[in-house]
Design an enzyme around this catalytic site. Structure first.
Site, PDB file in Angstrom:
ATOM      1  N   LYS A  13     -51.918   4.701  62.463  1.00 30.81           N
ATOM      2  CA  LYS A  13     -51.728   3.690  63.512  1.00 30.81           C
ATOM      3  C   LYS A  13     -50.992   4.256  64.727  1.00 30.81           C
ATOM      4  CE  LYS A  13     -49.415   0.755  60.825  1.00 30.81           C
ATOM      5  NZ  LYS A  13     -49.410   1.334  59.466  1.00 30.81           N
ATOM      6  N   ARG A  87     -46.878  -8.083  59.938  1.00 26.83           N
ATOM      7  CA  ARG A  87     -46.931  -7.551  58.571  1.00 26.83           C
ATOM      8  C   ARG A  87     -46.861  -8.632  57.509  1.00 26.83           C
ATOM      9  NH1 ARG A  87     -45.111  -2.163  59.980  1.00 26.83           N
ATOM     10  NH2 ARG A  87     -45.157  -0.753  58.208  1.00 26.83           N
ATOM     11  N   ARG A 121     -46.156  14.556  56.552  1.00 24.35           N
ATOM     12  CA  ARG A 121     -45.864  14.130  57.922  1.00 24.35           C
ATOM     13  C   ARG A 121     -44.476  14.594  58.359  1.00 24.35           C
ATOM     14  NH1 ARG A 121     -46.716   8.002  59.670  1.00 24.35           N
ATOM     15  NH2 ARG A 121     -45.046   7.516  58.226  1.00 24.35           N
ATOM     16  N   ARG A 154     -39.409  11.770  57.889  1.00 24.50           N
ATOM     17  CA  ARG A 154     -38.854  10.413  57.860  1.00 24.50           C
ATOM     18  C   ARG A 154     -38.312  10.150  56.464  1.00 24.50           C
ATOM     19  NH1 ARG A 154     -43.207   6.278  60.311  1.00 24.50           N
ATOM     20  NH2 ARG A 154     -42.418   5.065  58.562  1.00 24.50           N
ATOM     21  N   ARG A 165     -43.605   1.259  49.904  1.00 23.75           N
ATOM     22  CA  ARG A 165     -44.251   0.801  51.137  1.00 23.75           C
ATOM     23  C   ARG A 165     -45.702   0.415  50.875  1.00 23.75           C
ATOM     24  NH1 ARG A 165     -43.395   5.888  54.360  1.00 23.75           N
ATOM     25  NH2 ARG A 165     -44.639   4.960  55.997  1.00 23.75           N
TER      26      ARG A 165
HETATM   27  P1  ADP Z   1     -45.640   2.641  58.290  1.00 23.13           P
HETATM   28  O1  ADP Z   1     -46.701   1.713  58.782  1.00 23.13           O
HETATM   29  O2  ADP Z   1     -46.070   4.074  58.303  1.00 23.13           O
HETATM   30  O3  ADP Z   1     -45.049   2.232  56.984  1.00 23.13           O
HETATM   31  P2  ADP Z   1     -43.783   1.804  60.447  1.00 23.13           P
HETATM   32  O4  ADP Z   1     -43.194   2.815  61.353  1.00 23.13           O
HETATM   33  O5  ADP Z   1     -44.780   0.849  60.997  1.00 23.13           O
HETATM   34  O6  ADP Z   1     -44.382   2.645  59.238  1.00 23.13           O
HETATM   35  O7  ADP Z   1     -42.596   0.941  59.765  1.00 23.13           O
HETATM   36  C1  ADP Z   1     -41.495   1.550  59.175  1.00 23.13           C
HETATM   37  C2  ADP Z   1     -40.586   0.505  58.541  1.00 23.13           C
HETATM   38  O8  ADP Z   1     -40.092  -0.398  59.545  1.00 23.13           O
HETATM   39  C3  ADP Z   1     -41.237  -0.400  57.517  1.00 23.13           C
HETATM   40  O9  ADP Z   1     -41.260   0.186  56.228  1.00 23.13           O
HETATM   41  C4  ADP Z   1     -40.332  -1.642  57.565  1.00 23.13           C
HETATM   42  O10 ADP Z   1     -39.119  -1.408  56.884  1.00 23.13           O
HETATM   43  C5  ADP Z   1     -40.013  -1.731  59.042  1.00 23.13           C
HETATM   44  N1  ADP Z   1     -40.966  -2.587  59.793  1.00 23.13           N
HETATM   45  C6  ADP Z   1     -41.762  -2.169  60.818  1.00 23.13           C
HETATM   46  N2  ADP Z   1     -42.507  -3.190  61.298  1.00 23.13           N
HETATM   47  C7  ADP Z   1     -42.189  -4.273  60.550  1.00 23.13           C
HETATM   48  C8  ADP Z   1     -42.624  -5.621  60.526  1.00 23.13           C
HETATM   49  N3  ADP Z   1     -43.574  -6.078  61.382  1.00 23.13           N
HETATM   50  N4  ADP Z   1     -42.086  -6.452  59.600  1.00 23.13           N
HETATM   51  C9  ADP Z   1     -41.151  -6.025  58.742  1.00 23.13           C
HETATM   52  N5  ADP Z   1     -40.697  -4.771  58.694  1.00 23.13           N
HETATM   53  C10 ADP Z   1     -41.201  -3.887  59.584  1.00 23.13           C
END
Ligand code: ADP
Ligand code: ZN
Length: 216
Positions: A13, A87, A121, A154, A165
């Site tokens: 993404k 999400r 990554r 990360r 996750r």
């Molecule tokens: P990925 O999609 O690779 O898991 P992101 O960078 O999108 O990683 O998100 C990293 C973390 O940030 C998530 O695991 C969560 O803890 C938090 N997070 C990000 N966006 C949201 C969201 N829309 N709702 C809840 N938590 C979020």
């Protein structure tokens, strides 16, 4: 143009959203980046979200919704691409009250490939550039091509957290596709190879946006 890029962790993404910034002039808005930046700078928001990020748990809806609302207000009428939001179904409902999305880009990637990608990554802690030690290697050692900073993994890309996750995604995030079905056009893009060239995927996305009449 108001876009949303949707897919499991590690589906690309952020990588695609950043490439689309240059090609389509859309502003990428990544809740994950916003939260990581806040944690790094030890802001009030950062303190609230740090634990959730570390464990690969979702940040509570009310907090996320508040953050996105204020970011969208800042963006105003410009084109954007949302990455990592919504999400949960509640976040999706809240988004409908904020703005109308033109299309959803759904990334389809098998689990096995996701795990391989996430564990390789690396990111630049300074400028946010994303690399992969197998497929998108930095030119020099583990240093950022853009700014020379030493790359890091990360914290939530460690194996125990990846699993968590993926479960959060399956249980809480995937169901929102049903929520949007029939309301917003969904563009499906599959990538089944670990070393899929991101530029090729982005070209495919752009072609499909053209087919929908969203770009000229
Ligand atoms: P990925 O999609 O690779 O898991 P992101 O960078 O999108 O990683 O998100 C990293 C973390 O940030 C998530 O695991 C969560 O803890 C938090 N997070 C990000 N966006 C949201 C969201 N829309 N709702 C809840 N938590 C979020
Ligand atoms: Zn950098």
């Amino acid at each position: 143009m108001k876009l949303l890029i949707f897919g499991p962790p590690g589906s690309g993404k952020g990588t695609y959203a950043n490439l689309m910034r240059k090609k389509l002039n859309v502003i990428p808005l990544s809740t994950g980046d916003i939260f990581r930046e806040a944690v790094k700078n030890k802001t009030e928001l950062g303190e609230k979200v740090a634990e959730f990020l570390r464990k690969g748990e979702l940040v509570p809806d009310d907090l996320v919704i508040e953050v996105v609302k204020s970011e969208l207000e800042k963006i105003g009428d410009s084109s954007f691409i949302l990455d990592g939001y919504p999400r949960t179904v509640r976040q999706a409902e809240a988004l409908e009250d904020m703005t109308a999305i033109d299309a959803i880009i759904q990334l389809i990637v098998p689990n096995k490939i996701i795990i391989e990608r996430l564990s390789n990554r690396r990111i630049c802690p300074k400028c946010g550039a994303i690399y992969n030690l197998k497929t998108l290697k930095p030119k020099c050692d583990e240093k950022c091509d853009r700014c020379g900073t030493h790359l890091i993994q990360r914290e939530d890309d460690k194996p125990e957290v990846i699993q968590n996750r993926l479960e959060r995604y399956r249980e809480q995030t995937r169901p929102i596709l049903k929520y949007f079905k029939g309301k917003v056009p969904i563009i499906k893009v599959a990538s089944r190879k670990v070393d899929q060239d991101p530029k090729v995927v982005v070209d495919r996305i752009i072609q499909k946006l053209r087919d929908l009449g969203l770009i000229g």
